[in-house]
Design an enzyme around this catalytic site. Sequence first.
Site, PDB file in Angstrom:
ATOM      1  N   ALA A  64      12.133   1.508  -1.179  1.00  0.00           N
ATOM      2  CA  ALA A  64      11.209   2.262  -0.335  1.00  0.00           C
ATOM      3  C   ALA A  64      10.661   1.364   0.762  1.00  0.00           C
ATOM      4  O   ALA A  64      10.771   0.137   0.711  1.00  0.00           O
ATOM      5  CB  ALA A  64      10.066   2.817  -1.182  1.00  0.00           C
ATOM      6  N   GLY A 103      14.045   2.596  -4.799  1.00  0.00           N
ATOM      7  CA  GLY A 103      14.399   3.908  -4.279  1.00  0.00           C
ATOM      8  C   GLY A 103      15.862   4.021  -3.918  1.00  0.00           C
ATOM      9  O   GLY A 103      16.436   5.118  -3.937  1.00  0.00           O
ATOM     10  N   GLU A 106      17.475   4.983  -7.082  1.00  0.00           N
ATOM     11  CA  GLU A 106      17.093   6.368  -7.367  1.00  0.00           C
ATOM     12  C   GLU A 106      17.897   7.327  -6.492  1.00  0.00           C
ATOM     13  O   GLU A 106      18.282   8.417  -6.942  1.00  0.00           O
ATOM     14  CB  GLU A 106      15.592   6.545  -7.147  1.00  0.00           C
ATOM     15  CG  GLU A 106      14.760   5.852  -8.226  1.00  0.00           C
ATOM     16  CD  GLU A 106      13.271   6.042  -8.034  1.00  0.00           C
ATOM     17  OE1 GLU A 106      12.626   6.645  -8.896  1.00  0.00           O
ATOM     18  OE2 GLU A 106      12.753   5.587  -6.994  1.00  0.00           O
ATOM     19  N   GLU A 126      10.532  -2.014  -9.595  1.00  0.00           N
ATOM     20  CA  GLU A 126       9.160  -1.603  -9.293  1.00  0.00           C
ATOM     21  C   GLU A 126       8.118  -2.261 -10.187  1.00  0.00           C
ATOM     22  O   GLU A 126       6.975  -2.472  -9.776  1.00  0.00           O
ATOM     23  CB  GLU A 126       9.037  -0.077  -9.389  1.00  0.00           C
ATOM     24  CG  GLU A 126       9.674   0.688  -8.258  1.00  0.00           C
ATOM     25  CD  GLU A 126      11.154   0.959  -8.472  1.00  0.00           C
ATOM     26  OE1 GLU A 126      11.743   1.718  -7.687  1.00  0.00           O
ATOM     27  OE2 GLU A 126      11.731   0.413  -9.447  1.00  0.00           O
TER      28      GLU A 126
END
Length: 693
Positions: A64, A103, A106, A126
């Site tokens: 992210a 991310g 993901e 994370e």
Amino acid sequence: MGGTVVRQEILGGVAVLTLSNPPVNALGHGLRAAIDSALEAALANDSVRAVVLAAEGKVFVGGADISEFGTPPRAPLLPDVLDRLDGAGKPVVAAIYGAALGGGLELALACHARVVGPKAKLGLPEVKLGLIPGAGGTQRLPRLVGPESAFAMMLSGEPVDAKKAVAMGLADALETGDLVEAARTHALKLAEGGAPVRVRDRGERLDPATRAGFETKATEAVKKAPGQPNVAALADVVRAGFDLPFEEAVKTERTRFLALVDDPRSKALRYAFFAERETARVPGLSKETPRREIASAAVIGAGTMGGGIALCFANAGIPVTVIETEQEALDRGLARMRATYASSVKRGSLSEAAMEERLGRITGAVGLDNAAQADIVVEAAFEEMGIKETIFSALSRIAKPGAILATNTSYLDIDRIADATDRPGDVLGLHFFSPANVMRLVEVVRAARTAPDALATGNDLARRLGKLPVTVGVCFGFVGNRMLARRSAAGERLLLAGALPHEVDAAVTEFGFRMGPFAMSDLAGLDIGWRTRKATGGKAPVADALCEAGRLGQKTGKGFYLYPEGARTGSRDPEVEALIERTSAEHGITRRSFSPDEIVARLMLPMVNEGARILEEGIAARPGDIDTIWLNGYNWPAWRGGPMHWADSLGLAAVAADLDRFAEESGDETLRPAPLLARLAQEGKRFSDWGGR
């Protein structure tokens, strides 16, 4: 936007969407919107049978965009993009050449298949930022690899390589050739099979039979990290995958993720992560600074520290000669090193073959002349200046030109040690922490005349040894031990003023440390500090009296606590408490009680004050360097971010006021706020606002 950060090309019925958002394809708003738009166009195109998601550069998606944390959300949010991705009526295959992290993974998990190249690294890091995955990762990953493996992977935050990703079911195939073409072929095969199977629908890995293993790991992890809210949250959201429908479990994940973004403990963990990365930026050095070749090493001293340092070199594949003055001491040291490896073999963390290979890199020798061919010599002899000066004077003559001469001293003046040589540019400090083969931190000490290439090589070598180097300047105790001396003096003052050892230790462990200072002193041996005080003229009335009585800690069965029959956990000793009360009376001190919060403030704030002096003197380059040292060398609780960050969270005005009060009460003017601390407090600023000298 879509034409610049996502390039679209239709090849034989497959829409190849190539992400191009350098340097790491971070999933900021622009890239999210472009992926969403490109996907919508591909799905609406009747000539497109399948989609491949690829990326330019060495990274698939690095995660992210952290700069968006704390800012108003902008649609499309990543979870919404991923919902549309895995709900696509046409197969979507991720072609992962490099790193797919956070991310980025993901995103790949929301695709219907993943094809990886040999350099791929897949991970959800994370937890290292005080967070958990927040876009379905905690629900999709367990469905692919099983909950126990998924939890372990997310808990460590460490990525897996391409081969392991395939072996564990995280990736579908490893391709050593044209990755995009392989992904395109795979996507077409999936298209022939009808509607794609979404990861979210693969619930067979969440069979109740798999829950027991996960629950054991989760319970153990939460117990080991009581102050880290992200660990408890991670366990809870993986557990939700068993108990709730996918949609509800993802909502739970998102709620916990957003709560962590705003949690002060999570913010402290993020601060610590970036502070550690910043330590690599050493003032005066650059990537262009030359490095010296280190192909062999010598360690002087086969004791606990010297042996541990030698193991570091052997573990890193660097041949090392361990040097002692007598054969008997050398034999003991070599036997201790073999025993350390044998323990690892017994635990299953090292194979017999690997042990023998590493031992084969270690050579024992008697006499300093055996350091003549080493590219670096690390001195780990007794902490006495005369001994070190003698050694370095000899090394100046013996060591080959260009060899780095390093000392492992924990507090002595390295400028003076360098003066014993005729090559001070080669001299620096490499202060390993005990046990050296386990502890991650190394203070790399830049002396007044250390050459830039020697300093750069020292930092690079520490990383090669698997360590975290933090560059510091020369002063008594450098950064960590200089501040620790303040805490030790404060602890002694608390004992005289009315606190008892078990009360102080309880307050410190409640604060988040694994051990209190007096239990730690007993573990290390009270004679270590006693020897240093005698060498420097220091006094500690209670600790000195204990040492004079032969109470040296666990090794003698008595210290601040009692250790009957080799016990590792101490118990209160009425003799010690009576001794403390007598010592208070002898100093004319009226004893009183202290609350846990008072104990913590009186122990930690003098350390913070010393940290401010260290910054102002240029011994440390940044507050984050100090915090990194305390987090990695002294077990400061990670979720408090380090002493300087903790002080910022209290407010420096309040810190300065407390220090003034402590100075008034004790008559110790060194407790007055340091000039930097006083100035920042007056200006309403924090240490994090300080721009350097």
